[in-house]
Each structure stands twice: as C-alpha cells, then as structure tokens.
Design an enzyme around this catalytic site. Structure first.
Site, PDB file in Angstrom:
ATOM      1  N   SER A  14       0.803  -1.228   0.000  1.00 53.55           N
ATOM      2  CA  SER A  14       0.000   0.000   0.000  1.00 53.55           C
ATOM      3  C   SER A  14       0.843   1.289   0.000  1.00 53.55           C
ATOM      4  CB  SER A  14      -0.961   0.008   1.191  1.00 53.55           C
ATOM      5  OG  SER A  14      -1.874  -1.046   1.059  1.00 53.55           O
ATOM      6  N   LYS A  29      -9.332  -4.557  11.762  1.00 53.12           N
ATOM      7  CA  LYS A  29     -10.486  -4.116  10.954  1.00 53.12           C
ATOM      8  C   LYS A  29     -11.786  -4.105  11.746  1.00 53.12           C
ATOM      9  CE  LYS A  29      -8.651  -5.175   6.429  1.00 53.12           C
ATOM     10  NZ  LYS A  29      -8.746  -5.891   5.180  1.00 53.12           N
ATOM     11  N   ASN A  82     -11.775  -0.729   6.742  1.00 52.08           N
ATOM     12  CA  ASN A  82     -10.391  -0.755   6.248  1.00 52.08           C
ATOM     13  C   ASN A  82      -9.882   0.640   5.892  1.00 52.08           C
ATOM     14  OD1 ASN A  82     -11.631  -0.239   3.743  1.00 52.08           O
ATOM     15  ND2 ASN A  82     -10.004  -1.316   2.677  1.00 52.08           N
ATOM     16  N   ASP A 109     -12.717  -2.455   0.847  1.00 55.35           N
ATOM     17  CA  ASP A 109     -12.522  -3.852   0.398  1.00 55.35           C
ATOM     18  C   ASP A 109     -13.800  -4.364  -0.270  1.00 55.35           C
ATOM     19  OD1 ASP A 109      -9.926  -4.163   1.400  1.00 55.35           O
ATOM     20  OD2 ASP A 109     -10.608  -4.962   3.323  1.00 55.35           O
ATOM     21  N   ALA A 151     -11.714 -10.224   6.062  1.00 55.27           N
ATOM     22  CA  ALA A 151     -11.844 -10.251   4.600  1.00 55.27           C
ATOM     23  C   ALA A 151     -13.150 -10.930   4.191  1.00 55.27           C
ATOM     24  CB  ALA A 151     -10.651 -10.967   3.987  1.00 55.27           C
ATOM     25  N   ARG A 178     -12.492 -23.045   9.540  1.00 59.68           N
ATOM     26  CA  ARG A 178     -11.779 -23.947  10.458  1.00 59.68           C
ATOM     27  C   ARG A 178     -12.470 -23.971  11.820  1.00 59.68           C
ATOM     28  NH1 ARG A 178      -5.729 -22.058  11.671  1.00 59.68           N
ATOM     29  NH2 ARG A 178      -6.871 -20.276  12.496  1.00 59.68           N
ATOM     30  N   THR A 179     -12.718 -22.792  12.393  1.00 57.54           N
ATOM     31  CA  THR A 179     -13.461 -22.714  13.656  1.00 57.54           C
ATOM     32  C   THR A 179     -14.927 -22.518  13.283  1.00 57.54           C
ATOM     33  OG1 THR A 179     -11.540 -21.587  14.562  1.00 57.54           O
ATOM     34  CG2 THR A 179     -13.561 -21.536  15.908  1.00 57.54           C
ATOM     35  N   GLY A 208      -5.856 -11.926  -5.573  1.00 54.33           N
ATOM     36  CA  GLY A 208      -6.350 -10.789  -4.790  1.00 54.33           C
ATOM     37  C   GLY A 208      -5.878  -9.428  -5.260  1.00 54.33           C
TER      38      GLY A 208
HETATM   39  P1  NAP Z   1      -8.446 -12.768   9.706  1.00 55.38           P
HETATM   40  O1  NAP Z   1      -9.480 -11.808  10.160  1.00 55.38           O
HETATM   41  O2  NAP Z   1      -7.319 -13.124  10.603  1.00 55.38           O
HETATM   42  O3  NAP Z   1      -9.227 -14.132   9.272  1.00 55.38           O
HETATM   43  C1  NAP Z   1      -8.533 -15.242   8.773  1.00 55.38           C
HETATM   44  C2  NAP Z   1      -9.501 -16.386   8.493  1.00 55.38           C
HETATM   45  O4  NAP Z   1      -8.755 -17.444   7.907  1.00 55.38           O
HETATM   46  C3  NAP Z   1     -10.182 -16.959   9.735  1.00 55.38           C
HETATM   47  O5  NAP Z   1     -11.478 -17.345   9.405  1.00 55.38           O
HETATM   48  C4  NAP Z   1      -9.313 -18.164  10.072  1.00 55.38           C
HETATM   49  O6  NAP Z   1     -10.047 -19.234  10.672  1.00 55.38           O
HETATM   50  C5  NAP Z   1      -8.883 -18.634   8.696  1.00 55.38           C
HETATM   51  N1  NAP Z   1      -7.588 -19.300   8.773  1.00 55.38           N
HETATM   52  C6  NAP Z   1      -6.412 -18.766   9.179  1.00 55.38           C
HETATM   53  N2  NAP Z   1      -5.429 -19.697   9.112  1.00 55.38           N
HETATM   54  C7  NAP Z   1      -6.018 -20.841   8.683  1.00 55.38           C
HETATM   55  C8  NAP Z   1      -5.523 -22.149   8.436  1.00 55.38           C
HETATM   56  N3  NAP Z   1      -4.235 -22.466   8.600  1.00 55.38           N
HETATM   57  N4  NAP Z   1      -6.389 -23.079   7.980  1.00 55.38           N
HETATM   58  C9  NAP Z   1      -7.699 -22.771   7.798  1.00 55.38           C
HETATM   59  N5  NAP Z   1      -8.222 -21.550   8.028  1.00 55.38           N
HETATM   60  C10 NAP Z   1      -7.379 -20.597   8.463  1.00 55.38           C
HETATM   61  O7  NAP Z   1      -7.752 -12.261   8.364  1.00 55.38           O
HETATM   62  P2  NAP Z   1      -8.452 -11.417   7.182  1.00 55.38           P
HETATM   63  O8  NAP Z   1      -8.385  -9.965   7.460  1.00 55.38           O
HETATM   64  O9  NAP Z   1      -9.776 -12.021   6.909  1.00 55.38           O
HETATM   65  O10 NAP Z   1      -7.442 -11.684   5.964  1.00 55.38           O
HETATM   66  C11 NAP Z   1      -7.334 -12.963   5.395  1.00 55.38           C
HETATM   67  C12 NAP Z   1      -6.478 -12.940   4.134  1.00 55.38           C
HETATM   68  O11 NAP Z   1      -7.072 -12.120   3.143  1.00 55.38           O
HETATM   69  C13 NAP Z   1      -5.061 -12.405   4.363  1.00 55.38           C
HETATM   70  O12 NAP Z   1      -4.174 -13.225   3.646  1.00 55.38           O
HETATM   71  C14 NAP Z   1      -5.115 -11.023   3.748  1.00 55.38           C
HETATM   72  O13 NAP Z   1      -3.843 -10.613   3.258  1.00 55.38           O
HETATM   73  C15 NAP Z   1      -6.093 -11.243   2.601  1.00 55.38           C
HETATM   74  N6  NAP Z   1      -6.764  -9.987   2.194  1.00 55.38           N
HETATM   75  C16 NAP Z   1      -6.552  -9.535   0.929  1.00 55.38           C
HETATM   76  C17 NAP Z   1      -7.169  -8.384   0.500  1.00 55.38           C
HETATM   77  C18 NAP Z   1      -6.945  -7.894  -0.894  1.00 55.38           C
HETATM   78  O14 NAP Z   1      -7.115  -6.708  -1.147  1.00 55.38           O
HETATM   79  N7  NAP Z   1      -6.595  -8.755  -1.817  1.00 55.38           N
HETATM   80  C19 NAP Z   1      -8.011  -7.664   1.348  1.00 55.38           C
HETATM   81  C20 NAP Z   1      -8.208  -8.159   2.649  1.00 55.38           C
HETATM   82  C21 NAP Z   1      -7.573  -9.321   3.056  1.00 55.38           C
HETATM   83  P3  NAP Z   1     -10.405 -19.284  12.234  1.00 55.38           P
HETATM   84  O15 NAP Z   1     -11.699 -18.525  12.393  1.00 55.38           O
HETATM   85  O16 NAP Z   1     -10.514 -20.714  12.530  1.00 55.38           O
HETATM   86  O17 NAP Z   1      -9.263 -18.608  12.951  1.00 55.38           O
END
Ligand code: NAP
Length: 299
Positions: A25, A74, A95, A110, A138, A159-160, A255
């Site tokens: 960013s 977020k 965001n 987003d 996300a 997962r959860t 993404g």
């Molecule tokens: P977050 O709030 O931490 O949520 C992560 C989610 O992924 C949770 O539901 C978690 O499950 C699950 N997860 C994490 N590790 C896992 C594993 N090893 N196996 C299975 N499930 C798993 O994160 P977020 O903000 O949603 O972001 C997630 C991803 O999206 C990141 O990689 C981020 O960089 C990407 N993203 C990209 C953009 C873009 O502009 N392209 C925008 C936003 C986010 P639990 O509930 O079980 O913990």
C-alpha cells in the site's frame, strides 16, 4: 529520482496494522501522490494490540487526515470511530478511516474492491451460489459485496465452525433476500456445497507465500470448469488453490484487483482524485516479485 521532502502543509496518511513489512500500500499511495502533485505522504503505522487506543489518539493529535486498517484491527477499530459508511456497517469491518477535524468515519473499500473484481471477471453471479472460505475481516467484506451483487445462497466454510456460524447469523439478521449457511472445514461437510457453488472465494491466508506455498485449504477435487475461483491472497500471484482450480478448468482470479480497487477507492475518498491505476498494477506486480525473491533468499 527526486526526493520528496515533507513540510508543514504535508497531509499524513498511512496503514494501521500489527505487522506490515510486506505491505504494498505505501508504494501505491505515495506513487499516486507524487504523480498527481499532491503534498501528502503514506506511512507504515505499526502498533501492538494493547497500544491501539493510545496509537489512534496519537494519530488524531498529529493530524493524520486518514488511514487504512489491516489485520488484526479491521473490527477492533470500530469502538474508536464516530461514524460509519453503509458498507462498513453492512460488513462490520473497517479498512479506511477519514479524519474530519478529529471526527473519525470508518469505510470499507474492500467491499467495493471485491465487488468490482467480480463484475470485471464478466461472470453473471446474480441469484447464484457462493462458498466463502474463512470467517475473518476479509470474509465480512466479501460477503457484503456478494449481497451487493445479489447472490442468492452464501455458505461460509471455516476452520473454527463457531466463527462461521456467528457470521452467518449476523448477516442473516440484516439480509432477508439471501440464504446464509455455514459448515466446518471437514470434507464430508463441505464437499457437495463446494461442488454446487458458482463462485468460490478463499479469504484465508493459507496460500500466502510466507506460509508453505504448497498449502491449500480445501480438497480441490470439488472445483470444476463452471466456477469462478478467487483467492484474496496476491503473494504469490498464483496460489495452490488457483493452480488446482485452473487445472480443473475453472476461471480464476488472485487478490490483486481487489487490492488495487480498494486502494483506489481509499485514495479517492481522501483526495477526491483518481490515481493512475494501470501504473499501480505494474508497481504491485513488481513489489510481489521482490517480496518473493526476498523470501526465497530467506528460505
Ligand atoms: P483474519 O481476520 O485473521 O481471518 C482469517 C480467516 O482465515 C479466519 O477465518 C481463520 O479461521 C482462517 N484461517 C487462518 N489460518 C487458517 C488455516 N491455517 N487453515 C484454515 N483456516 C485458516 O484475516 P483477514 O483480514 O480475513 O485476511 C485474510 C487474508 O485475506 C489475508 O491473507 C489477507 O492478506 C487477505 N486480504 C486480501 C485483501 C486484498 O485486497 N486482496 C483484502 C483483505 C484481506 P479461524 O476462524 O478458525 O481462525
């Protein structure tokens, strides 16, 4: 190369998060400011969870005009804001923040970014079925965008499973036109749902380069040629789930478009100007390449 020297008129922006070393960013926004002759700078604003409130107060005191918010703030930033856009409210996540004389308004670009990515993929998704993998910040933005796009059935796999259930319940309460369902990451539960989906979105960080790039969150054998499969990860540009989906004939997307469109929407909100999007793609792809090379050197 000319060096930018801030002065007392320089507007301050940034990215608020916990660990930011890989963020693209700053390159995007600072390039946009320079290209359009805007006297502003975009900084990395890293803070620990326990310091969040004090940090936000400092940003206000220093007169930051706005900032982006990333993992893990977020949702936790919400209590510190004075108002919200309808999309921030709908997604329950923020965001982008705009500071108008100490009054902070939360937005979720987003949602706009993901919606535009799906629209530009040219696939008709109205009244169709989506599976969203993950139930974090996300996923909230993606689901809010899917509602804007008029999908009919939205299933959250996580997962959860309790987090998926909670998210499905939250969206169900606010939206009567869609059907919201949830299930765990057990293949016997998600298999048929995944097969029946028209759109599959992986919102987990599982495919990210800093993880094991062979990682994939679901068994890809349920993916097929009639689907659009999007992974919100853009580092690497083609994650394992996208490789496997492509092998099975699905249309795929990483993404990067969502990243660029959300950044564009934040930039416009702050400056009322449109950044050079084509150039931003080149900058982002180059930056991903550099991160990959650096990680290779570390591995
Ligand atoms: P977050 O709030 O931490 O949520 C992560 C989610 O992924 C949770 O539901 C978690 O499950 C699950 N997860 C994490 N590790 C896992 C594993 N090893 N196996 C299975 N499930 C798993 O994160 P977020 O903000 O949603 O972001 C997630 C991803 O999206 C990141 O990689 C981020 O960089 C990407 N993203 C990209 C953009 C873009 O502009 N392209 C925008 C936003 C986010 P639990 O509930 O079980 O913990």
């Amino acid at each position: 190369m000319s060096i930018f020297i801030p002065d007392s008129e320089t507007k301050l922006y940034g990215l608020l998060g916990e660990t930011l070393s890989h963020s693209i960013s700053p390159s995007l926004h600072n390039n946009g400011f320079r290209d359009l002759g805007i006297n502003a700078v975009y900084l990395m604003l890293e803070t620990k969870k326990q310091d969040l409130e004090g940090y936000i107060n400092s940003l206000k005191t220093l007169g930051f005009a706005g900032w982006n918010v990333t993992i893990p703030y977020k949702e936790s930033i919400i209590p510190y804001l004075n108002g919200f856009s309808s999309l921030a409210r709908a997604s329950g996540a923020v965001n982008t923040v705009l500071n108008r004389r100490g009054r902070l308004t939360g937005y979720n670009t987003d949602v706009i970014g993901f919606q535009r990515q799906v629209e530009e993929a040219g696939v008709k998704v109205k009244d169709k079925r989506a599976v969203v993998i993950g139930a974090g910040g996300a996923a909230r933005a993606v689901i809010a965008a899917l509602i804007q796009l008029d999908l009919k059935d939205i299933t959250i796999i996580n997962r959860t499973v309790e987090n998926a259930e909670e998210l499905a319940k939250l969206f169900r309460e606010e939206n009567s036109k869609q059907n919201f369902d949830f299930c765990s990451l057990k293949e016997q539960e998600y298999g048929e749902l995944l097969k029946a989906a028209d759109l599959v979105v992986d919102t987990t960080p599982v495919g990210m380069y800093s993880n094991d790039i062979k990682n994939i969150v679901i068994n890809p054998d349920y993916l097929h040629e009639e689907q659009l499969v999007i992974d919100l990860v853009y580092n690497p540009l083609k994650t394992k789930i996208l490789q496997e989906a492509e092998k099975r004939g699905a249309q795929v997307g990483n993404g990067l478009p969502t990243l660029i469109y959300q950044a564009e929407a934040s930039f416009k909100l702050w400056t009322q100007e449109m950044p050079p999007k084509k150039k931003w793609y080149q900058i982002a792809e180059k930056a991903v390449g550099e991160i990959e090379a650096k990680d290779d050197a570390v591995d």
